[in-house]
Design a protein around this motif. Structure first.
Motif, PDB file in Angstrom:
ATOM      1  N   ILE A 219       0.662  -1.100   0.085  1.00 35.93           N
ATOM      2  CA  ILE A 219       0.057  -0.043   0.082  1.00 35.93           C
ATOM      3  C   ILE A 219       0.904   1.103   0.100  1.00 35.93           C
ATOM      4  CG2 ILE A 219      -1.604   1.232   1.235  1.00 35.93           C
ATOM      5  CD1 ILE A 219      -2.950  -1.462   2.247  1.00 35.93           C
ATOM      6  N   ILE A 220       1.780   1.383   1.086  1.00 39.00           N
ATOM      7  CA  ILE A 220       2.592   2.716   0.951  1.00 39.00           C
ATOM      8  C   ILE A 220       3.382   2.696  -0.097  1.00 39.00           C
ATOM      9  CG2 ILE A 220       4.323   3.836   2.371  1.00 39.00           C
ATOM     10  CD1 ILE A 220       1.444   3.917   3.575  1.00 39.00           C
ATOM     11  N   PRO A 221       4.334   1.597  -0.547  1.00 40.79           N
ATOM     12  CA  PRO A 221       4.965   1.888  -1.787  1.00 40.79           C
ATOM     13  C   PRO A 221       4.102   2.168  -2.925  1.00 40.79           C
ATOM     14  CG  PRO A 221       5.820  -0.082  -0.637  1.00 40.79           C
ATOM     15  CD  PRO A 221       4.397   0.421   0.346  1.00 40.79           C
ATOM     16  N   ASN A 222       3.147   1.567  -3.120  1.00 41.29           N
ATOM     17  CA  ASN A 222       2.142   2.183  -4.333  1.00 41.29           C
ATOM     18  C   ASN A 222       1.774   3.583  -4.260  1.00 41.29           C
ATOM     19  OD1 ASN A 222       2.026  -0.596  -5.292  1.00 41.29           O
ATOM     20  ND2 ASN A 222       0.330  -1.149  -4.507  1.00 41.29           N
ATOM     21  N   ILE A 223       1.375   3.871  -2.966  1.00 43.72           N
ATOM     22  CA  ILE A 223       1.047   5.454  -2.705  1.00 43.72           C
ATOM     23  C   ILE A 223       2.359   6.419  -3.152  1.00 43.72           C
ATOM     24  CG2 ILE A 223       0.491   7.219  -1.301  1.00 43.72           C
ATOM     25  CD1 ILE A 223      -1.155   5.179   0.151  1.00 43.72           C
ATOM     26  N   PHE A 224       3.349   5.940  -2.543  1.00 41.15           N
ATOM     27  CA  PHE A 224       4.627   6.623  -2.656  1.00 41.15           C
ATOM     28  C   PHE A 224       4.931   6.587  -4.450  1.00 41.15           C
ATOM     29  CE2 PHE A 224       6.894   6.282   1.401  1.00 41.15           C
ATOM     30  CZ  PHE A 224       5.852   6.994   2.027  1.00 41.15           C
ATOM     31  N   GLN A 225       4.827   5.646  -5.086  1.00 40.06           N
ATOM     32  CA  GLN A 225       5.163   5.461  -6.593  1.00 40.06           C
ATOM     33  C   GLN A 225       4.345   6.337  -7.222  1.00 40.06           C
ATOM     34  OE1 GLN A 225       7.657   3.454  -7.862  1.00 40.06           O
ATOM     35  NE2 GLN A 225       7.098   4.540  -9.869  1.00 40.06           N
ATOM     36  N   LYS A 226       2.818   6.450  -6.839  1.00 36.75           N
ATOM     37  CA  LYS A 226       1.772   7.246  -7.763  1.00 36.75           C
ATOM     38  C   LYS A 226       2.287   8.783  -7.580  1.00 36.75           C
ATOM     39  CE  LYS A 226      -2.073   4.322  -7.342  1.00 36.75           C
ATOM     40  NZ  LYS A 226      -3.331   4.095  -6.504  1.00 36.75           N
ATOM     41  N   LEU A 227       2.892   9.065  -6.339  1.00 40.39           N
ATOM     42  CA  LEU A 227       3.395  10.504  -5.954  1.00 40.39           C
ATOM     43  C   LEU A 227       4.640  10.713  -6.712  1.00 40.39           C
ATOM     44  CD1 LEU A 227       2.960  10.675  -1.987  1.00 40.39           C
ATOM     45  CD2 LEU A 227       1.681  12.216  -3.856  1.00 40.39           C
ATOM     46  N   GLN A 228       5.580   9.620  -7.107  1.00 43.09           N
ATOM     47  CA  GLN A 228       6.662   9.740  -7.621  1.00 43.09           C
ATOM     48  C   GLN A 228       6.216  10.187  -9.159  1.00 43.09           C
ATOM     49  OE1 GLN A 228       9.379   6.702  -7.443  1.00 43.09           O
ATOM     50  NE2 GLN A 228      10.888   7.461  -8.917  1.00 43.09           N
ATOM     51  N   ASP A 229       5.508   9.202  -9.519  1.00 43.31           N
ATOM     52  CA  ASP A 229       4.904   9.381 -11.058  1.00 43.31           C
ATOM     53  C   ASP A 229       4.338  10.723 -11.169  1.00 43.31           C
ATOM     54  OD1 ASP A 229       5.744   6.889 -11.285  1.00 43.31           O
ATOM     55  OD2 ASP A 229       3.739   5.844 -11.254  1.00 43.31           O
ATOM     56  N   MET A 230       3.190  11.200 -10.384  1.00 44.44           N
ATOM     57  CA  MET A 230       2.848  12.684 -10.391  1.00 44.44           C
ATOM     58  C   MET A 230       3.897  13.641 -10.541  1.00 44.44           C
ATOM     59  SD  MET A 230       0.592  14.361  -7.518  1.00 44.44           S
ATOM     60  CE  MET A 230       1.770  14.703  -6.640  1.00 44.44           C
ATOM     61  N   GLU A 231       4.748  13.421  -9.767  1.00 50.75           N
ATOM     62  CA  GLU A 231       5.901  14.409  -9.690  1.00 50.75           C
ATOM     63  C   GLU A 231       6.576  14.406 -11.082  1.00 50.75           C
ATOM     64  OE1 GLU A 231       8.284  17.552  -8.020  1.00 50.75           O
ATOM     65  OE2 GLU A 231       6.341  16.532  -7.379  1.00 50.75           O
ATOM     66  N   GLU A 232       6.951  13.318 -11.507  1.00 50.28           N
ATOM     67  CA  GLU A 232       7.708  13.132 -12.757  1.00 50.28           C
ATOM     68  C   GLU A 232       7.022  13.769 -13.975  1.00 50.28           C
ATOM     69  OE1 GLU A 232       8.501   9.117 -13.073  1.00 50.28           O
ATOM     70  OE2 GLU A 232      10.428   9.023 -11.735  1.00 50.28           O
ATOM     71  N   LYS A 233       5.632  13.620 -13.814  1.00 52.44           N
ATOM     72  CA  LYS A 233       4.729  14.025 -14.956  1.00 52.44           C
ATOM     73  C   LYS A 233       4.848  15.722 -14.943  1.00 52.44           C
ATOM     74  CE  LYS A 233       1.531  10.154 -15.404  1.00 52.44           C
ATOM     75  NZ  LYS A 233       0.277   9.735 -15.141  1.00 52.44           N
ATOM     76  N   ARG A 234       4.639  16.109 -13.668  1.00 54.87           N
ATOM     77  CA  ARG A 234       4.871  17.730 -13.508  1.00 54.87           C
ATOM     78  C   ARG A 234       6.021  18.256 -13.915  1.00 54.87           C
ATOM     79  NH1 ARG A 234       7.185  20.937 -10.363  1.00 54.87           N
ATOM     80  NH2 ARG A 234       8.202  19.455  -9.222  1.00 54.87           N
ATOM     81  N   ILE A 235       7.188  17.590 -13.652  1.00 60.18           N
ATOM     82  CA  ILE A 235       8.364  18.093 -14.198  1.00 60.18           C
ATOM     83  C   ILE A 235       8.413  17.897 -15.881  1.00 60.18           C
ATOM     84  CG2 ILE A 235      11.135  17.630 -14.319  1.00 60.18           C
ATOM     85  CD1 ILE A 235      10.568  16.781 -11.273  1.00 60.18           C
ATOM     86  N   GLU A 236       7.976  16.941 -16.199  1.00 62.47           N
ATOM     87  CA  GLU A 236       7.988  16.539 -17.678  1.00 62.47           C
ATOM     88  C   GLU A 236       7.181  17.839 -18.359  1.00 62.47           C
ATOM     89  OE1 GLU A 236       6.768  13.272 -21.018  1.00 62.47           O
ATOM     90  OE2 GLU A 236       6.474  12.818 -18.738  1.00 62.47           O
ATOM     91  N   ARG A 237       6.017  18.058 -17.615  1.00 62.25           N
ATOM     92  CA  ARG A 237       5.087  19.046 -18.435  1.00 62.25           C
ATOM     93  C   ARG A 237       5.638  20.491 -18.222  1.00 62.25           C
ATOM     94  NH1 ARG A 237      -0.498  19.751 -19.078  1.00 62.25           N
ATOM     95  NH2 ARG A 237      -0.255  17.286 -19.610  1.00 62.25           N
ATOM     96  N   ILE A 238       6.652  20.804 -17.355  1.00 62.08           N
ATOM     97  CA  ILE A 238       7.256  21.982 -17.126  1.00 62.08           C
ATOM     98  C   ILE A 238       8.040  21.946 -18.306  1.00 62.08           C
ATOM     99  CG2 ILE A 238       8.850  23.262 -15.842  1.00 62.08           C
ATOM    100  CD1 ILE A 238       6.223  23.690 -14.884  1.00 62.08           C
ATOM    101  N   GLY A 239       8.907  21.031 -18.625  1.00 59.99           N
ATOM    102  CA  GLY A 239       9.685  20.864 -19.556  1.00 59.99           C
ATOM    103  C   GLY A 239       9.185  21.143 -21.018  1.00 59.99           C
ATOM    104  N   VAL A 240       8.416  20.549 -20.985  1.00 53.81           N
ATOM    105  CA  VAL A 240       7.313  20.611 -22.754  1.00 53.81           C
ATOM    106  C   VAL A 240       6.852  22.253 -22.640  1.00 53.81           C
ATOM    107  CG1 VAL A 240       5.264  20.069 -23.810  1.00 53.81           C
ATOM    108  CG2 VAL A 240       6.557  18.151 -22.632  1.00 53.81           C
ATOM    109  N   CYS A 241       6.424  22.862 -21.600  1.00 53.54           N
ATOM    110  CA  CYS A 241       6.006  24.171 -21.773  1.00 53.54           C
ATOM    111  C   CYS A 241       7.139  25.160 -22.061  1.00 53.54           C
ATOM    112  CB  CYS A 241       5.245  24.764 -20.291  1.00 53.54           C
ATOM    113  SG  CYS A 241       3.635  23.551 -19.996  1.00 53.54           S
TER     114      CYS A 241
END
Length: 584
Positions: A219-241
């Protein structure tokens, strides 16, 4: 077997570490969202700057666009004016590209990031909610496990006490058999309760261990993984912009380059020689240069004697030296601390003047008349095209009555026909004036022939032609075309009456003697103060020669006196009279 206290301490440390990790992640993801908001604000301000800059550039281009007046046609003749107009148009297109940048920044970055911010905030909230929920569940399970363990411990102790009490009662001979049986049953009951508590504790312990394993390994690793994926998507979106931010500028560079190339090409098309030729054509008067000035023999007697051909009247006995006309600044005449605007310039500034442009020199008048004829012919052609179109429409209506009534076109056709006839009459009128001007314009051969004839009749003959920069007796006439329109009157109103300086001369002086005769080459209206009207071919007496201001003073019938343009007459001075001066 592990020490229970150590196990509890370890569990407490794990829970605390997990909680701390969630706090750290919550702070970091919040900072990431704030960074996206800051970058969105940055792009928005850049877009506003581009919009403001484009607006200022457009206003600048509009401010210096030529006004819709007569000067626009004049300026369009010169290559440097056309180049400047092209530069303004290209600058307007250049401003449009900055507007495109602002629009693309808004649509491709600001709008997308605003929508993404809402999504990432919702996703982050959901993940941390799941994490807190899992943490609360494991803590609650741990508390239930502790309660089962404490109940099992208590039941075991109660069972031990019951067993010890039974054994004590069974060993005591004074206790009745019933009491012993009762103690035995109580001990058995306690042992059964302890056994049940043990089973519950064991079962719940297995369940807790499974939940704890799932909590820390799934459970906790999955939540942390989702947060990590969310953070990576945020950084990727900033780079695209950020890449889009650069691409938006890069996309308009070709068009901006074309705008700059257009400005450069317009500058390279400037032709100084052609522009100077346009100036020459605009201000060419059409008059011939003056003839040679005759030698004046001052060795002869200075006393003027009347010649046989002189038309001197009886008033010549009162000869007085020719009064000198005070020099005047044209087009302004300063008199009694007042500035009077020349009526000729005033007519040009106010757009008034004779319909036949008779106030202009021959060459300029010819150009104006030709231009008027061209404009009228264009209007005629336009009306004829419209008449042809209406005629075709009428034919269609005749063939297909359901499309319209043919009679509805007749009034318009009649109106256009009348307008064409009116314009054709106007063209004939202006062509007549043009033919008259072209017939009267002197040529070189005509001037030389005329000078030879008059030299045969008189000893001194001077051919007078147009004078540029001439001064009018009342500041109201000049032979220099078009340049008068450049006079600007900003602070002084145009007076309605002229200043008749020369009327004072006429009133204060005695009658001047005649010094020769002149013949009018062209008709002159003489509407202004101090001038006299003459008809073509009329003979007049000369009483004051040209002083370099372009005007000659004449007399008619011994009484009426005034000034006429020297270029409109041919002067024949008497033998001893001073020759008249002419200027181009």
């Amino acid at each position: 077997m592990k020490n229970p206290d150590m196990v509890e301490e370890t569990m407490g440390k794990c829970w605390s570490a997990t909680k701390d990790q969630f706090d750290n992640l919550e702070k970091h993801t919040q900072w990431g969202i704030e960074f996206v908001e800051k970058y969105t604000k940055f792009v928005k301000e850049r877009s506003e700057i581009e919009t403001s800059y484009a607006k200022q550039i457009r206003n600048l281009s509009k401010k210096y666009q030529p006004k819709k007046n007569s000067r626009e046609d004049e300026e369009s003749k010169y290559s440097f004016c056309r180049a400047f107009l092209t530069t303004l148009n290209e600058l307007n297109d250049y401003a449009g590209q900055h507007e495109v940048i602002a629009e693309n920044l808004t649509s491709q970055i600001i709008t997308e990031l605003s929508r993404y911010l809402q999504d990432i905030k919702t996703e982050r909230k959901m993940h941390f909610h799941d994490g807190r929920k899992a943490q609360q569940h494991i803590e609650s399970s741990w508390k239930q496990l502790e309660a089962c363990k404490r109940r099992f411990e208590r039941d075991c102790k109660e069972a031990d006490r019951a067993q010890q009490y039974f054994e004590k009662m069974d060993a005591d001979i004074n206790v009745t058999k019933a009491d012993v049986e009762k103690a035995r049953q109580q001990a058995q009951m306690r042992h059964q309760m302890a056994s049940d508590s043990k089973g519950d504790y064991s079962s719940y312990l297995q369940k807790f261990n499974q939940e704890q394993n799932d909590h820390y390994y799934t459970i906790i690793p999955n939540i942390f993984q989702k947060l990590q994926d969310m953070e990576e998507k945020r950084i990727e979106r900033i780079g695209v912009c950020m890449k889009t931010f650069a691409d938006v500028d890069r996309q308009v560079l070709p068009i901006v380059g074309k705008c700059l190339d257009g400005m450069t090409k317009a500058a390279e098309c400037i032709e100084p020689k052609d522009d100077s030729k346009q100036v020459v054509e605009s201000y060419k008067s059409g008059f011939e240069p003056p003839g040679e000035v005759e030698f004046e023999d001052y060795g002869q007697a200075m006393k003027r004697t009347a010649s046989d051909t002189s038309l001197t009247n009886s008033k010549e006995g009162k000869e007085k030296p020719v009064s000198k006309t005070k020099g005047k600044l044209w087009p302004f005449i300063k008199n009694k601390n007042k500035i009077t605007l020349n009526s000729h310039v005033r007519n040009l500034l106010e757009g008034s003047g004779p319909e036949d442009f008779s106030h202009l020199p021959p060459e300029q008048r010819r150009k104006k008349l030709q231009g008027k004829i061209d404009d009228l012919n264009k209007d005629i052609q336009k009306d004829m095209d419209q008449r042809d179109a209406l005629t075709k429409m009428k034919d269609v209506y005749v063939k297909n009555p359901q499309m319209g009534d043919p009679a509805s076109v007749d009034p318009r056709l009649l109106e256009i026909g009348q307008n064409i006839e009116k314009l054709q009459l106007e063209v004939q009128k202006f062509e007549g004036w043009l033919a008259e001007v072209e017939e009267r314009m002197p040529s070189k051969s005509d001037t030389q022939r005329r000078s030879g004839i008059f030299e045969t009749q008189n000893n001194t003959t001077v051919s007078n032609n147009c004078a540029q920069d001439r001064e009018s007796p009342d500041g109201s006439y000049t032979e220099e075309p078009n340049s008068e329109t450049q006079v600007k009157v900003n602070t002084h109103p145009v007076p309605t009456s002229s200043t008749p300086e020369f009327d004072d001369e006429f009133d204060d002086e005695e009658t001047l003697p005649t010094i020769g005769t002149c013949k009018a080459l062209y008709p002159f209206e003489g509407h202004n103060e101090g001038t006299i009207s003459v008809a073509e071919g009329e003979l007049l007496y000369v009483i004051e020669e040209d002083k370099g201001d372009g005007w000659t003073r004449v007399r008619r019938n011994g009484e009426e006196e005034g000034y006429v343009p020297t270029s409109y007459v041919e002067v024949f001075l008497e033998t001893n009279a001073k020759g008249a001066m002419t200027y181009i």
